[in-house]
Design an enzyme around this catalytic site. Structure first.
Site, PDB file in Angstrom:
ATOM      1  CB  THR A 130      -4.875  -1.201  -7.558  1.00  0.00           C
ATOM      2  OG1 THR A 130      -4.487  -1.664  -6.277  1.00  0.00           O
ATOM      3  CG2 THR A 130      -3.900  -1.683  -8.614  1.00  0.00           C
ATOM      4  NE  ARG A 167      -3.729  -2.184   2.512  1.00  0.00           N
ATOM      5  CZ  ARG A 167      -4.785  -2.518   1.790  1.00  0.00           C
ATOM      6  NH1 ARG A 167      -5.176  -1.771   0.782  1.00  0.00           N
ATOM      7  NH2 ARG A 167      -5.468  -3.600   2.073  1.00  0.00           N
ATOM      8  CD  GLU A 211     -12.383  -5.532   7.312  1.00  0.00           C
ATOM      9  OE1 GLU A 211     -12.273  -5.825   6.123  1.00  0.00           O
ATOM     10  OE2 GLU A 211     -11.423  -5.307   8.052  1.00  0.00           O
ATOM     11  CB  THR A 222     -12.010  -5.523  -4.169  1.00  0.00           C
ATOM     12  OG1 THR A 222     -13.109  -5.652  -3.257  1.00  0.00           O
ATOM     13  CG2 THR A 222     -12.539  -5.078  -5.485  1.00  0.00           C
ATOM     14  CG  ASP A 269     -14.084  -5.857   1.267  1.00  0.00           C
ATOM     15  OD1 ASP A 269     -13.825  -6.962   1.767  1.00  0.00           O
ATOM     16  OD2 ASP A 269     -13.720  -4.775   1.758  1.00  0.00           O
ATOM     17  N   GLY A 286      -7.594  -3.331  -6.198  1.00  0.00           N
ATOM     18  CA  GLY A 286      -8.907  -2.791  -5.864  1.00  0.00           C
ATOM     19  C   GLY A 286      -9.068  -1.338  -6.301  1.00  0.00           C
ATOM     20  CG  ASP A 287     -10.990   1.311  -3.673  1.00  0.00           C
ATOM     21  OD1 ASP A 287     -10.191   0.442  -3.285  1.00  0.00           O
ATOM     22  OD2 ASP A 287     -11.470   2.162  -2.920  1.00  0.00           O
ATOM     23  CG  MET A 297     -11.716 -10.151   5.373  1.00  0.00           C
ATOM     24  SD  MET A 297     -10.222  -9.979   4.428  1.00  0.00           S
ATOM     25  CE  MET A 297      -9.322  -8.847   5.441  1.00  0.00           C
TER      26      MET A 297
HETATM   27  P1  ATP Z   1      -7.865  -3.340  -1.534  1.00  0.00           P
HETATM   28  O1  ATP Z   1      -8.970  -4.109  -2.170  1.00  0.00           O
HETATM   29  O2  ATP Z   1      -6.936  -4.217  -0.791  1.00  0.00           O
HETATM   30  O3  ATP Z   1      -8.326  -2.136  -0.784  1.00  0.00           O
HETATM   31  P2  ATP Z   1      -6.654  -1.365  -3.222  1.00  0.00           P
HETATM   32  O4  ATP Z   1      -6.129  -1.456  -4.599  1.00  0.00           O
HETATM   33  O5  ATP Z   1      -7.830  -0.452  -3.027  1.00  0.00           O
HETATM   34  O6  ATP Z   1      -6.959  -2.838  -2.782  1.00  0.00           O
HETATM   35  P3  ATP Z   1      -4.920   0.460  -1.778  1.00  0.00           P
HETATM   36  O7  ATP Z   1      -3.856   0.146  -0.798  1.00  0.00           O
HETATM   37  O8  ATP Z   1      -6.002   1.384  -1.369  1.00  0.00           O
HETATM   38  O9  ATP Z   1      -5.487  -0.964  -2.223  1.00  0.00           O
HETATM   39  O10 ATP Z   1      -4.260   1.078  -3.106  1.00  0.00           O
HETATM   40  C1  ATP Z   1      -3.246   0.380  -3.838  1.00  0.00           C
HETATM   41  C2  ATP Z   1      -2.238   1.334  -4.374  1.00  0.00           C
HETATM   42  O11 ATP Z   1      -2.842   2.321  -5.227  1.00  0.00           O
HETATM   43  C3  ATP Z   1      -1.492   2.096  -3.305  1.00  0.00           C
HETATM   44  O12 ATP Z   1      -0.124   2.030  -3.615  1.00  0.00           O
HETATM   45  C4  ATP Z   1      -2.047   3.512  -3.418  1.00  0.00           C
HETATM   46  O13 ATP Z   1      -1.138   4.477  -3.003  1.00  0.00           O
HETATM   47  C5  ATP Z   1      -2.319   3.613  -4.907  1.00  0.00           C
HETATM   48  N1  ATP Z   1      -3.298   4.653  -5.248  1.00  0.00           N
HETATM   49  C6  ATP Z   1      -4.534   4.794  -4.766  1.00  0.00           C
HETATM   50  N2  ATP Z   1      -5.169   5.865  -5.295  1.00  0.00           N
HETATM   51  C7  ATP Z   1      -4.286   6.440  -6.151  1.00  0.00           C
HETATM   52  C8  ATP Z   1      -4.306   7.593  -7.020  1.00  0.00           C
HETATM   53  N3  ATP Z   1      -5.383   8.360  -7.128  1.00  0.00           N
HETATM   54  N4  ATP Z   1      -3.183   7.877  -7.731  1.00  0.00           N
HETATM   55  C9  ATP Z   1      -2.101   7.099  -7.622  1.00  0.00           C
HETATM   56  N5  ATP Z   1      -2.014   6.001  -6.860  1.00  0.00           N
HETATM   57  C10 ATP Z   1      -3.075   5.668  -6.116  1.00  0.00           C
HETATM   58 MG    MG Z   2      -9.462  -0.503  -1.613  1.00  0.00          MG
END
Ligand code: ATP
Ligand code: MG
Length: 440
Positions: free
Chosen positions: A182, A154, A309, A208, A210, A179-180, A253
């Site tokens: 990423t 992250r 959660e 994701t 979730d 996820g969102d 989760m």
């Molecule tokens: P999860 O389902 O586990 O929440 P996720 O993809 O939402 O997965 P995050 O940790 O929220 O997980 O984000 C993953 C990566 O995307 C992180 O490295 C975060 O900094 C990056 N990221 C999120 N939003 C942006 C953005 N707007 N611009 C650039 N990078 C971003």
């Molecule tokens: Mg997320």
């Protein structure tokens, strides 16, 4: 009829190269046909809404059908593809990586495929992780394992630095599995690439656990998660049933959306209460959760409670919210709070009870994908490769209305998908648990 430009996919340029895949556009000539960019799938399957569009002389919203294109943008032998996995673990990531590599290598003859280690961090040279060369031989067995062979992380990285890294390493296609967060990151990278006039395709594969990505039928890994949760709930029921006034609380989760908890409750009818983040409920009061729990114990002498959660966060005192490296709010442990409140409530009325609290979260998210998720992961990877090789960018691949489609990343990250508290799915969960419609 008025044009409708919603959900249009951006292309890096005109695809002019004849696909190396041997298919035909004539039905009957081959086992499967190429898909045309103009082949679209209706977004809304309600007949009444279709009628309304047509009455107003507007072409209804639709999504681009995914699949192999006859003309492609990248020539495999000159192409380098990269794969990155970010955010939390989720069953099926390795299946997606494996199928991306196989499809790129065997369908399109892509010369070089690299894995970006530890999420977007791996695109920041200052952190100093080395790329991982991915070959069919390297990935052939990885679908057997949960987790991600590339590692994840992250935390934000500078978009400009990440694009520089892609350019410096001559990467033509980036597949981002996450996820969102990423996907927002992928969209930012893809937009910076377009602004610089570069020809690098960016593709997202929604991951994701979730199931909270908007529009799409489901994200991969979600089904495995409640598949793994079900036997845990079955055993929790044995624990609860085996003691006089026995209770088992299983925390699953679900940060903002309670699909895993509600799906588990619907699959496992031994669940008597399911608490999800979308739900407004109180512990105290004559209609509150504790009073309902007491009624249940008085009649059946045991109860099984499944809690997501992110449920009941309003029950915590308003102290400082903490966030993780990506800025996601870290929830307080609702399972522990429930256990304490339940114990205090029954102790106060001198009712003898036993409570078991079970939190299998990390066991669930690192499990390997079940058969149906594996099937879905493979489809997603193949469709992602076809789209990227055709030069499409800033898109995700997913099943919508049971068809595989390409969607602009920006459209699926506008808001989170949540359980509709007035919809049929939640009604099913209520029917299965027998809990009251409202506990306020
Ligand atoms: P999860 O389902 O586990 O929440 P996720 O993809 O939402 O997965 P995050 O940790 O929220 O997980 O984000 C993953 C990566 O995307 C992180 O490295 C975060 O900094 C990056 N990221 C999120 N939003 C942006 C953005 N707007 N611009 C650039 N990078 C971003
Ligand atoms: Mg997320």
């Amino acid at each position: 009829m008025k044009k409708n430009d919603n959900f249009r996919i951006t292309n890096l340029g005109d695809p002019k190269i004849i696909s190396p895949i041997h298919l035909s556009k004539t039905i009957g000539d081959s086992i499967f046909n190429f898909v045309e960019d103009t082949d679209r799938i209706l977004a809304d399957v309600k007949l009444k809404n279709l009628h309304s569009s047509l009455e107003h002389d507007v072409i209804p919203d639709s999504y681009e059908r995914s699949g192999p294109r006859e003309k492609i943008f990248f020539k495999g032998e000159n192409t380098t593809a990269a794969i990155v996995t970010c955010g939390g673990l989720c069953p099926g990531i390795n299946n997606v990586i494996r199928s991306l590599v196989m499809a790129l290598h065997y369908f399109y003859g892509v010369k070089r495929i690299v894995g970006i280690p530890y999420g977007y961090e791996g695109l920041n040279p200052e952190v100093g992780h080395d790329f991982i060369e991915l070959t069919p031989d390297k990935v052939k067995d990885i679908h057997e394992f949960g987790g991600t062979i590339l590692g994840s992380s992250r935390g934000g990285q500078d978009v400009s630095v990440m694009v520089d890294t892609l350019v410096n390493n001559k990467i033509d296609i980036l597949f981002a599995i996450g996820g969102d967060g990423t996907l927002k990151g992928a969209n930012a990278i893809g937009t910076e690439i377009l602004n610089r006039g570069l020809k690098i395709a960016v593709t997202g594969i929604p991951k994701t656990i979730d199931n909270d990505i908007d529009i799409i039928d489901k994200s991969f890994g979600f089904e495995t998660s409640f598949d793994v949760a079900c036997p845990i709930v079955r055993d929790a029921h044995n624990e609860a049933d085996g003691a006089y006034n026995g209770m088992a609380i299983v925390k699953l989760m679900g940060r903002d959306s309670g699909f895993i908890a509600a799906s588990t409750a619907l699959s496992m009818p031994v669940v008597n209460f399911v608490l999800v983040p979308e739900m407004d409920f109180e512990l105290e009061g004559e209609n509150g959760f504790l009073e309902n729990l007491k009624k249940r114990l008085n009649s059946k002498k045991h109860a099984v409670i499944v809690v997501a959660e992110g449920a009941g966060q309003h029950l915590f005192k308003n102290d400082e919210a903490t966030t993780d490296a990506s800025g996601n709010i870290q929830h307080k442990d609702i399972g522990i709070l429930l256990k304490e409140k339940i114990k205090a409530y029954f102790d106060a009325i001198d009712m003898k009870t036993t409570i078991k609290y079970i939190d299998p979260s990390y066991i669930i998210r690192s499990a390997p994908a079940n058969a149906n998720d594996s099937l879905y992961c493979n489809h997603l990877a193949y469709h992602a490769v076809h789209g990227a090789m055709a030069g499409k960018t800033n898109f995700v691949v997913a099943s919508v209305n049971n068809r595989f489609v390409y969607l602009p990343i920006a459209d699926v990250t506008k808001k989170r998908k949540k359980i509709n508290m007035e919809g049929g799915f939640w009604f099913g969960a209520l029917q299965s648990t027998g809990q009251p419609f409202s506990m306020k």
